[in-house]
Design an enzyme around this catalytic site. Structure first.
Site, PDB file in Angstrom:
ATOM      1  N   ASP A  50     -47.221  28.850 -12.146  1.00  9.13           N
ATOM      2  CA  ASP A  50     -48.496  28.137 -12.289  1.00  9.13           C
ATOM      3  C   ASP A  50     -48.382  26.664 -11.890  1.00  9.13           C
ATOM      4  O   ASP A  50     -49.205  25.835 -12.265  1.00  9.13           O
ATOM      5  CB  ASP A  50     -49.032  28.269 -13.725  1.00  9.13           C
ATOM      6  N   HIS A  68     -35.509  17.950  13.549  1.00 13.11           N
ATOM      7  CA  HIS A  68     -36.259  17.976  12.288  1.00 13.11           C
ATOM      8  C   HIS A  68     -35.339  18.244  11.086  1.00 13.11           C
ATOM      9  O   HIS A  68     -35.677  19.007  10.185  1.00 13.11           O
ATOM     10  CB  HIS A  68     -37.389  19.012  12.360  1.00 13.11           C
ATOM     11  N   ASP A  82     -35.654   8.824  10.070  1.00 11.44           N
ATOM     12  CA  ASP A  82     -37.041   8.934  10.538  1.00 11.44           C
ATOM     13  C   ASP A  82     -37.873   9.170   9.288  1.00 11.44           C
ATOM     14  O   ASP A  82     -37.865  10.266   8.716  1.00 11.44           O
ATOM     15  CB  ASP A  82     -37.161  10.102  11.529  1.00 11.44           C
ATOM     16  N   ASP A 122     -44.802   5.904  10.693  1.00  7.42           N
ATOM     17  CA  ASP A 122     -43.771   6.781  11.260  1.00  7.42           C
ATOM     18  C   ASP A 122     -42.742   5.914  11.970  1.00  7.42           C
ATOM     19  O   ASP A 122     -42.989   5.448  13.081  1.00  7.42           O
ATOM     20  CB  ASP A 122     -44.472   7.758  12.225  1.00  7.42           C
ATOM     21  N   HIS A 140     -37.628  15.751  23.690  1.00  4.87           N
ATOM     22  CA  HIS A 140     -38.983  15.603  23.144  1.00  4.87           C
ATOM     23  C   HIS A 140     -39.751  14.562  23.937  1.00  4.87           C
ATOM     24  O   HIS A 140     -39.208  13.929  24.835  1.00  4.87           O
ATOM     25  CB  HIS A 140     -38.940  15.281  21.650  1.00  4.87           C
ATOM     26  N   HIS A 144     -46.796  10.294  20.043  1.00  4.93           N
ATOM     27  CA  HIS A 144     -47.929  11.125  19.627  1.00  4.93           C
ATOM     28  C   HIS A 144     -48.954  10.206  18.993  1.00  4.93           C
ATOM     29  O   HIS A 144     -48.621   9.088  18.571  1.00  4.93           O
ATOM     30  CB  HIS A 144     -47.462  12.218  18.643  1.00  4.93           C
ATOM     31  N   HIS A 155     -48.914  13.521  13.124  1.00  2.00           N
ATOM     32  CA  HIS A 155     -49.230  13.928  14.500  1.00  2.00           C
ATOM     33  C   HIS A 155     -50.747  14.031  14.514  1.00  2.00           C
ATOM     34  O   HIS A 155     -51.318  15.071  14.190  1.00  2.00           O
ATOM     35  CB  HIS A 155     -48.563  15.250  14.850  1.00  2.00           C
ATOM     36  N   GLU A 215     -41.242   6.496  20.754  1.00  4.19           N
ATOM     37  CA  GLU A 215     -40.020   6.959  20.089  1.00  4.19           C
ATOM     38  C   GLU A 215     -39.039   7.690  21.005  1.00  4.19           C
ATOM     39  O   GLU A 215     -38.735   8.872  20.808  1.00  4.19           O
ATOM     40  CB  GLU A 215     -40.390   7.873  18.917  1.00  4.19           C
ATOM     41  N   TYR A 253     -29.697  12.461  22.548  1.00  5.89           N
ATOM     42  CA  TYR A 253     -29.002  13.315  21.578  1.00  5.89           C
ATOM     43  C   TYR A 253     -27.865  14.060  22.275  1.00  5.89           C
ATOM     44  O   TYR A 253     -28.106  14.818  23.215  1.00  5.89           O
ATOM     45  CB  TYR A 253     -29.995  14.313  20.962  1.00  5.89           C
ATOM     46  N   ARG A 274     -32.514   7.656  17.977  1.00  2.00           N
ATOM     47  CA  ARG A 274     -33.949   7.533  18.267  1.00  2.00           C
ATOM     48  C   ARG A 274     -34.418   6.200  17.687  1.00  2.00           C
ATOM     49  O   ARG A 274     -33.926   5.788  16.626  1.00  2.00           O
ATOM     50  CB  ARG A 274     -34.741   8.699  17.659  1.00  2.00           C
ATOM     51  N   GLU A 298     -38.111   4.363  16.879  1.00  2.00           N
ATOM     52  CA  GLU A 298     -39.538   4.698  16.857  1.00  2.00           C
ATOM     53  C   GLU A 298     -40.345   3.595  16.184  1.00  2.00           C
ATOM     54  O   GLU A 298     -40.043   3.183  15.062  1.00  2.00           O
ATOM     55  CB  GLU A 298     -39.749   6.006  16.078  1.00  2.00           C
TER      56      GLU A 298
HETATM   57  N1  GLY Z   1     -41.568  12.016  12.152  1.00  2.00           N
HETATM   58  C1  GLY Z   1     -42.174  12.911  13.027  1.00  2.00           C
HETATM   59  C2  GLY Z   1     -42.190  12.379  14.375  1.00  2.00           C
HETATM   60  O1  GLY Z   1     -41.570  11.375  14.633  1.00  2.00           O
HETATM   61  O2  GLY Z   1     -42.857  12.884  15.224  1.00  2.00           O
HETATM   62 MN    MN Z   2     -43.195  10.235  15.456  1.00  2.00          MN
HETATM   63 MN    MN Z   3     -40.880   9.913  13.258  1.00  2.00          MN
END
Ligand code: GLY
Ligand code: MN
Ligand code: MN
Length: 433
Positions: free
Chosen positions: A35, A239, A256, A267, A346, A350, A357, A380, A384, A401, A403
């Site tokens: 619950d 991820h 991140d 982000d 990637h 975004h 996103h 970003e 890698y 990365r 960002e």
């Molecule tokens: N943290 C998700 C992205 O950077 O897209």
């Molecule tokens: Mn991002």
């Molecule tokens: Mn991110």
């Protein structure tokens, strides 16, 4: 954000609808186990139009309706339930605090809603998002159809509301930008704290705790997405969210993480050495990613196309991979063949807004859309080198990365996350202090 803003948004949507009726439910509550529910977070589209943050609510917009254009179905006040589960605005509160013209108990929706569809040409909704709700909408729709012999007409079309609403959400107004700047500042403080705290032998989750402490302390109720705190080769899992490994001397740490404030996301990614000092190889890769980000930032301005920052970043990353001796051939060849994707798989950004996103099309008529002032996006790039037999041992296990969040302006862009350092020198100085 004040009540008038939400009224303006509803008016804007209704003007674009012209006619018809829009049905917008908030998010369903989600069970965690038994619950116990997950902490409720309203649906972003519903929140954008209502500012009503309780579960069990449905907004209906009916342009031109004489008795009122904004109807809200919600929970009634109930002292017993409120003692257990928290305060409710109730029907009066829905009208007084949230500007509804009419408010009805959510339990009465099946009786009332079919009447609101009568003689309306179109139903604007988000079909496919919630199968249970879609089924109920069909029942309401069918009920109106049974009345056509009595001279009542039923809607002839279902239209995806995203074509109106998501275009509005894509361009952020000053009130939204104020919140997004605050969210960005809180996240920047959190990343700075993470850099200052990190030491070899700590665990990823301990750094996660430092970050999320600052988020909550700053007034954020949620992370905008699960925090990624990835030491060493974990950074090559894009991820990664387990965050349960020990941080080793000599490794990098990729974080991140961003807070959500008043339903707006931030982000940020930063990558830094666990021991405070980049190795020569780490530094070489880092400088390439940083230069790629700078190139993408320069390419971000009103009038540029969505893909321009990505192409600018790819060009610098690909040249960097050639310079490192990881790839061979010409710059054009590496870009054309896509061989750089082995190390950069990637895209460079975004949309950012209520969702991390965020909504909004990236192409219009199959062409990358033009950036406009008030659009917010992330920048970003990364590289890698996941461990494996094909990976150059000099760089194996390095994942980097960087960002930041950018608001498009007429002159260029405003980086709202730049409070947290990112040059090699500044990171090393901060961590040494
Ligand atoms: N943290 C998700 C992205 O950077 O897209
Ligand atoms: Mn991002
Ligand atoms: Mn991110």
């Amino acid at each position: 954000m004040d009540k008038a803003l939400f009224a303006r948004r509803r008016r804007g949507v209704m003007q674009l609808m012209g006619e018809g009726v829009a049905i917008i439910p908030t998010a369903p509550e989600a069970s965690r186990n038994g619950d116990v529910l997950y902490r409720f977070r309203p649906d972003s589209d519903f929140q954008y139009l209502t500012n009503f943050s309780e579960p069990d609510a449905v907004a209906v917009l009916i342009p031109g309706r004489e008795q009122g254009e904004f109807v809200l179905f919600c929970r009634e006040k109930n002292p017993e339930r409120e003692m257990w589960d928290g305060r409710r605005a109730g029907l009066e509160g829905a009208m007084e605090l949230y500007g509804a013209d009419d408010a009805y108990p959510i339990e009465d929706m099946d009786q009332i809603l079919p009447g609101l569809l009568e003689n309306r040409s179109r139903i604007f909704c988000f079909m496919g998002r919630n199968a249970k709700f879609d089924t109920r909408m069909m029942l309401w729709f069918n009920e109106v159809k049974t009345k056509t012999r009595a001279g009542i007409s039923a809607p002839a079309e279902f239209v995806d509301l995203k074509y109106i609403l998501h275009e509005l959400r894509l361009v952020k107004r000053s009130e939204e930008l104020r919140v997004m700047r605050r969210a960005a500042k809180i996240s920047a403080v959190a990343h700075t704290r993470a850099m200052q705290t990190c030491k070899p032998g700590m665990f990823e989750y301990q750094i996660e705790a430092e970050l999320e402490y600052e988020f909550r302390k700053g007034g954020s109720a949620y992370c905008a997405y699960p925090s990624i705190v990835a030491g060493g080769e974990n950074a090559c899992i894009l991820h990664y969210t387990e965050n349960d490994c020990e941080l080793n001397d000599g490794d990098l740490l990729l974080i991140d993480a961003g807070c959500e404030l008043d339903c707006y996301a931030s982000d940020i990614t930063r990558t830094f050495p666990v021991n405070g000092k980049f190795s020569p190889e780490q530094r070489d890769v880092y400088e390439i990613v940083l230069a790629a980000q700078a190139a993408a930032v320069t390419a971000t301005r009103a009038g540029a196309q969505w893909n321009d920052p990505h192409e600018a970043a790819v060009s610098v990353l690909a040249q960097g991979l050639l310079d490192l001796g990881v790839l061979e051939g010409s710059l054009d060849g590496v870009i054309e063949s896509g061989s750089y994707r082995q190390y950069y798989m990637h895209r460079t950004g975004h949309w950012l807004g209520m969702d991390v996103h965020d909504v909004g099309d990236y192409k219009i008529d199959n062409t990358w859309r033009e950036l406009e002032p008030g659009m917010v996006l992330t920048i970003e790039p990364g590289l890698y080198f996941g461990p494996g037999p094909d990976t150059d041992p000099r760089f194996s296990g390095i994942g980097i990365r960087i960002e930041d969040d950018a608001v498009v302006t007429t002159e260029g862009c405003e980086l709202i996350t730049s409070d947290v350092v990112k040059s090699v020198e500044d990171i090393e100085a901060l961590m040494a202090g």
